[in-house]
Enzyme design. Structure first.
Site, PDB file in Angstrom:
ATOM      1  N   ASN A  76       0.836  -1.206   0.000  1.00  0.00           N
ATOM      2  CA  ASN A  76       0.000   0.000   0.000  1.00  0.00           C
ATOM      3  C   ASN A  76       0.873   1.259   0.000  1.00  0.00           C
ATOM      4  OD1 ASN A  76      -2.381  -1.448   0.089  1.00  0.00           O
ATOM      5  ND2 ASN A  76      -2.817  -1.024   2.238  1.00  0.00           N
ATOM      6  N   ARG A 433     -10.697  -3.130 -14.659  1.00  0.00           N
ATOM      7  CA  ARG A 433      -9.661  -4.086 -14.258  1.00  0.00           C
ATOM      8  C   ARG A 433     -10.225  -5.484 -14.462  1.00  0.00           C
ATOM      9  NH1 ARG A 433      -5.906  -0.971 -11.499  1.00  0.00           N
ATOM     10  NH2 ARG A 433      -6.729   0.726 -10.214  1.00  0.00           N
ATOM     11  N   ARG A 463      -4.897   2.491 -13.323  1.00  0.00           N
ATOM     12  CA  ARG A 463      -3.539   2.571 -12.788  1.00  0.00           C
ATOM     13  C   ARG A 463      -2.971   1.206 -12.413  1.00  0.00           C
ATOM     14  NH1 ARG A 463      -3.993   6.526  -8.760  1.00  0.00           N
ATOM     15  NH2 ARG A 463      -3.496   8.122 -10.305  1.00  0.00           N
ATOM     16  N   HIS A 493     -14.857   4.380 -15.359  1.00  0.00           N
ATOM     17  CA  HIS A 493     -14.744   3.630 -14.119  1.00  0.00           C
ATOM     18  C   HIS A 493     -16.035   2.911 -13.753  1.00  0.00           C
ATOM     19  CE1 HIS A 493     -14.066   3.335  -9.589  1.00  0.00           C
ATOM     20  NE2 HIS A 493     -12.973   2.790 -10.082  1.00  0.00           N
ATOM     21  N   TYR A 526     -12.850  -8.629  -2.322  1.00  0.00           N
ATOM     22  CA  TYR A 526     -13.426  -7.308  -2.091  1.00  0.00           C
ATOM     23  C   TYR A 526     -14.929  -7.455  -1.902  1.00  0.00           C
ATOM     24  CZ  TYR A 526      -9.143  -5.241  -4.180  1.00  0.00           C
ATOM     25  OH  TYR A 526      -7.851  -4.882  -4.471  1.00  0.00           O
ATOM     26  N   ARG A 622     -14.029   3.508   4.469  1.00  0.00           N
ATOM     27  CA  ARG A 622     -12.921   2.589   4.694  1.00  0.00           C
ATOM     28  C   ARG A 622     -11.585   3.301   4.792  1.00  0.00           C
ATOM     29  NH1 ARG A 622     -11.518  -0.160  -0.287  1.00  0.00           N
ATOM     30  NH2 ARG A 622      -9.712   1.209  -0.363  1.00  0.00           N
ATOM     31  N   HIS A 650     -15.328  -2.458  -0.209  1.00  0.00           N
ATOM     32  CA  HIS A 650     -15.177  -1.748  -1.480  1.00  0.00           C
ATOM     33  C   HIS A 650     -16.488  -1.175  -2.016  1.00  0.00           C
ATOM     34  CE1 HIS A 650     -14.087  -1.518  -5.908  1.00  0.00           C
ATOM     35  NE2 HIS A 650     -13.050  -0.936  -5.354  1.00  0.00           N
TER      36      HIS A 650
END
Length: 759
Positions: A76, A433, A463, A493, A526, A622, A650
């Site tokens: 992270n 993704r 990313r 997204h 997630y 979160r 998530h």
């Protein structure tokens, strides 16, 4: 939005909502733009990573899971420096030192980051060295230095060095005609001072630790053990075949850091030379990808930028805390780094490598119990048959909650069923993704081969997944899938699948809209919601969204969904204002939200106004939270909690309760951040069926009641871990949902758990 334009945007935002504040409920004399009311975005993220570290420190958690959280903390932090800290340095170099909404300038923020990271780094090292390493040894896994090895083990390691490690090493000396070598991002290296005894000349040399082809830890197992002594462990890496383990090895497994082994055999790399000094170091580079909004060929522009990313500016240098002043000064000079960017590390450098230990075989008692996603009961219309997603959707809206509900038997089955159905005419999907083992993208290729129209809207700028997305985009294009890359100025997204099916003399739209990526691995790690629906208006909205992104035109007014960058913020702000207007002591209203991050100034000020009006505001955030709760006269009616646990929270849920009205609830792909609301294509979909609303509210209520893996944010900006009070029962959101879905499933088919955990 580039880092350099952030503050100009903030100024426009201030102007945009000034008149809004004056026309709505508020307290006279209180400036809701006061920097004291906002927490720093970057420091708030470090608070989130500290909560991850607290799980590594938590003795109640199984040992290998604690090791995992050390690895997650490290990876992270790596990404944080590559993107966020790099962006702050970009602002400083460009002379942009304007304070943010919290009043701190980029330079002040970096100073705060450095102090906080050093403090947390000490805790991380102490946790591993004083607690986890001894605990692992008690279970037969010894993580040791070269000095800790006995003679037999050293002989074995020397053999491994000669046969496997030495051939992979390339010493690079800095001398006249030999410039300082390029140091790749996140690579581990040894800095060495080498003296020639003949001419008394001392030079600097760098030896890269080849962790990309060899495991980080050299593994020594007892004679006759599995993979006896092989240097290639569960994390991968090749070897020239196993050698026999040293005969006097203690029971269990011994692991020695690869860099330690190399450091003790440097004389073989520099024959005839004297090793004056040596220590390990690691550089972190700016890895944020910047693609021009005017790029004519987006695919080529992203590929070019990926090549340039390798040579980003160095933003952090980690090195051993016992590094000599001479070697440190030499390294800093060669890297042209200021002292503020150098971080001494006491103990093991780059604990992301601890994944190798977490993945050691066996030791199930040191891990979380296995978890399997269940097939949603509504998808099993007939026992013994495969899930019928299309049939269940025709019966009414369906909400799934991953990973408690299986991703494979819901989302993946939805697309596979559409591919196999001869009446399906078209399948359209967004790809932000995905994973190599996911059948979703290959399913689009299969659909094309079956004569269906297949459309993939691929986000090339996701990313650190850019290369994977480029790979899939090219494969789909070659197979005849219509591949669209969206718009250079916006990241796509939103998470949508649209299936167009011929029925009778017309067509029906089958739609999935979710909060998470179409990624089969993360879908088991997630927590995310997804709506399956055949609602005509939602189907028309998603159709219009795809047409807008693949065609040419301006966005339409959507019927039910809220989309960014044009409607989402304003739609949520309007819901907040309606809730304020509906609230009274006799008819109390409530706002309940769940998200990953809360940064957007206009949204925060709207929530402050709701609190000032007496509306109860409950937030489950979160990660980053820039809102300061509990401030008298501003936010005393706001509570903020964060849940960090086995699964990565998530999902985004935005709920508004007004007495006498039906609840308004949205699930969304977007957090309340300027980047999501202004510079991404996002979608929030209303959940209207009462039984599905009850499912969402049940999850939110459990989250707010969690006192096991929950932290609460105070008005002082400090997160404090919750614990059951006197007479209170322990409550855990994730454990309760696992048990709830297990009871609902009874003996339903289950999906295997994935290896690995969220980062």
């Amino acid at each position: 939005m580039s880092q350099l334009s952030t503050h100009a945007h903030d100024h426009r935002e201030h102007k945009d909502d000034t008149h809004h504040n004056r026309s709505t409920t508020g307290r006279p004399g209180i400036d809701l733009h006061d920097p004291a009311l906002y927490l720093n975005r970057e420091l708030s993220w470090l608070d989130f990573n500290e909560r991850v570290l607290q799980l590594a420190e938590d003795e109640r958690i199984p040992l290998l899971e604690r090791v995992k959280f050390c690895a997650i903390y490290t990876t992270n932090l790596d990404e944080y420096y590559m993107v966020r800290v790099a962006g702050l340095y970009d602002q400083i170099e460009a002379g942009v030192e304007n304070p943010g909404q919290d009043g701190l300038t980029p330079s002040e923020t970096i100073a705060g980051i450095r102090a906080r990271v050093q403090e947390l780094g000490v805790r991380l090292s102490e946790c591993f060295d004083r607690e986890l390493r001894p605990a692992l040894a008690r279970h037969g896994v010894r993580v040791v230095t070269y000095e800790d090895l006995d003679e037999a083990q050293r002989a074995y390691v020397a053999e491994r060095f000669e046969k496997v490690i030495f051939p992979a090493l390339t010493p690079l000396a800095v001398a006249p005609g030999r410039p300082f070598p390029y140091i790749s991002n996140l690579s581990l290296s040894l800095a060495v001072l080498v003296r020639d005894p003949v001419n008394d000349q001392t030079v600097f040399a760098r030896v890269k630790v080849p962790t990309e082809i060899l495991p980080r830890f050299v593994t020594i197992r007892p004679a006759g053990g599995p993979a006896g002594g092989s240097a290639s462990g569960p994390a991968g890496g090749s070897s020239n075949g196993p050698a026999s383990a040293p005969p006097n090895s203690p029971p269990g497994t011994t692991l020695v850091p690869l860099e330690d082994v190399i450091a003790h055999h440097l004389e073989q790399l520099f024959p005839g030379m004297e090793i004056v000094d040596c220590d390990v170091f690691r550089v972190t580079r700016d890895a944020d990808l910047e693609v021009s909004d005017d790029a004519a060929d987006l695919l080529q522009a992203v590929e070019d930028e990926l090549r340039r990313r390798r040579f980003g500016e160095v933003v952090r240098v980690e090195l051993g805390s016992r590094c000599s002043p001479r070697l440190r000064a030499e390294l800093a000079a060669l890297l042209e780094m200021d002292d503020e960017a150098i971080y001494p590390v006491d103990g093991l450098l780059d604990m992301g490598a601890l994944w190798q230990i977490h993945r050691l075989p066996g030791m199930t008692e040191l891990r979380d119990p296995p978890m399997a996603g269940i097939t949603h009961p509504r998808l099993l219309r007939h026992e013994g048959e495969r899930p019928d997603v299309l049939g269940a959707m025709r019966d009414g809206d369906l909400l799934v909650h991953h990973p408690y509900d299986s991703f494979a038997t819901s989302v993946e089955r939805f697309v596979q069923q559409a591919v196999e159905d001869p009446n399906v005419l078209a399948i359209k999907q967004t790809v932000y993704r995905t994973s190599d083992d996911s059948p979703l993208v290959p399913a689009l290729i299969d659909a094309t081969e079956r004569g269906k129209q297949a459309v993939a809207l691929v986000e090339l700028k996701a990313r650190f997944d850019e290369r994977a997305n480029i790979h899939w985009a090219k494969a789909m294009e070659e197979a005849g899938v219509h591949v669209v890359y969206g718009q250079p100025a916006l990241k796509t997204h939103c998470k949508c699948v649209l299936v167009v099916r011929r029925e009778g003399d017309g067509v029906r739209n089958y739609v999935h809209i979710g909060t998470g990526n179409y990624h089969s691995t993360t879908a088991r790690l997630y927590t995310d919601f997804g709506l399956f629906t055949t609602d005509e208006q939602l189907g028309a909205d998603v159709t219009d969204m795809f047409n807008y992104l693949t065609g040419y035109g301006r966005p339409l007014h959507y019927r039910k969904v809220l989309t960014a960058p044009n409607q989402l913020r304003d739609g949520l702000l309007a819901e907040i204002e309606r809730t304020i207007a509906a609230h009274s002591p006799e008819h109390p209203a409530r706002i309940a939200m769940k998200m990953n991050a809360l940064v957007d100034g206009r949204c925060i000020r709207a929530l402050y106004r709701a609190s000032q009006a007496g509306v109860r505001v409950q937030l489950n955030v979160r990660g980053i939270c820039c809102l300061r709760p509990g401030v008298e006269g501003v936010s005393e009616n706001i509570t903020v909690v964060s849940i960090i646990g086995r699964l990565l929270e998530h999902a985004r849920v935005y709920a508004f309760e007004r007495e006498g009205e039906a609840r308004t609830i949205y699930i969304a792909s977007a957090d309340l951040m300027p980047r999501n609301l202004d510079h991404r294509v996002e979608m929030a979909v209303p959940i209207e069926a009462p039984e599905l609303q009850e499912e969402l509210m049940d999850t939110l209520e459990r989250a707010f009641a969690d006192n096991q893996n929950s932290w609460e944010l105070g008005s002082d900006g400090v997160w404090r871990r919750r614990a059951p009070g006197a007479g209170e029962e322990p409550r855990s959101l994730q454990l309760e949902l696992i048990e709830l879905h297990a009871r609902r499933a009874e003996d339903r088919p289950r999906e295997p758990d994935a290896a690995g955990v969220p980062g």
